[in-house]
Write an enzyme that holds these catalytic residues in place. Structure first.
Site, PDB file in Angstrom:
ATOM      1  CG  HIS A  81      -1.940  -1.069   1.188  1.00  0.00           C
ATOM      2  ND1 HIS A  81      -2.989  -1.101   2.080  1.00  0.00           N
ATOM      3  CD2 HIS A  81      -2.099  -2.154   0.388  1.00  0.00           C
ATOM      4  CE1 HIS A  81      -3.757  -2.149   1.816  1.00  0.00           C
ATOM      5  NE2 HIS A  81      -3.229  -2.808   0.808  1.00  0.00           N
TER       6      HIS A  81
ATOM      7  CD  GLU B 200      -1.663   4.161   3.625  1.00  0.00           C
ATOM      8  OE1 GLU B 200      -2.791   4.484   4.014  1.00  0.00           O
ATOM      9  OE2 GLU B 200      -1.467   3.326   2.707  1.00  0.00           O
TER      10      GLU B 200
ATOM     11  CB  CYS C  70      -6.396  -0.578   4.960  1.00  0.00           C
ATOM     12  SG  CYS C  70      -4.692  -1.167   5.038  1.00  0.00           S
TER      13      CYS C  70
ATOM     14  CB  CYS D 275      -1.915   1.370   6.317  1.00  0.00           C
ATOM     15  SG  CYS D 275      -1.372   0.575   4.779  1.00  0.00           S
TER      16      CYS D 275
END
Length: 184
Positions: free
Chosen positions: A54, A56, A93, A96
């Site tokens: 992701h 992040e 999410c 993260c």
């Protein structure tokens, strides 16, 4: 500060556009420390064939590698993260948000909510959670962080709409045919 926040979110939106151009879910982010962009990231899950890549996590890895190369100790790395602000186009999410909590990030600003997987209020509220160290000296303590949503929401949502309207060529194909309901 408001104009700075918009400028930082514009940079995150740019990263999300790069993800969209690469046929990735359009999420992008930037990490800010002392008023300067110190890392950016975009979703790369399809490109890397790794579901953890992701935006992040990509940016966190960039920072960790840099700070390790600079010879920073674990406590210095923790101190740096405690001074960072993250701007991300979509609510982090659960994975993260948990990572950001463990790293001890100071603050997060995001664009749109993540109604299916959000870890900062939509599903879980990991930004406001604290926990004790599980194994003494082994597992970092989770820390809460300030989290503010709704920054440039329409721009973030527009990128998602574009992605889903064009179709995701990388999405798994259904295993069985879809059943069409009869129209009466």
């Amino acid at each position: 500060m408001e104009s700075d926040s918009l400028a930082y979110m514009e940079l995150a939106i740019h990263q999300a556009k790069l993800a969209l151009e690469s046929l990735e879910v359009p999420v992008g982010c930037v990490f800010i420390k002392d008023g300067k962009v110190i890392a950016s990231g975009r979703n790369r899950t399809t490109e890397t064939r790794n579901a953890t890549r992701h935006a992040e996590m990509e940016a966190i890895d960039i920072l960790m590698e840099k700070w390790q190369r600079d010879g920073l100790s674990k406590s210095e790395v923790a101190e740096n993260f405690s001074k960072c602000i993250l701007y991300v186009t979509c609510e982090p999410c659960i994975m993260c948000a948990a990572a950001l909590s463990i790293l001890g990030i100071k603050e997060v600003y995001y664009g749109c909510a993540n109604e299916k997987f959000g870890g900062c209020g939509s599903i879980l509220s990991l930004h406001s959670s604290y926990s004790e160290t599980l194994i003494s000296g082994e597992v970092p303590q989770r820390k809460g962080f300030k989290c503010t949503g709704g920054l440039m929401t329409s721009e973030a949502v527009s990128l998602f709409r574009t992605f889903y309207e064009q179709g995701n060529p990388n999405a798994p194909k259904p295993h069985r045919p879809l059943v069409q309901k009869e129209v009466e």
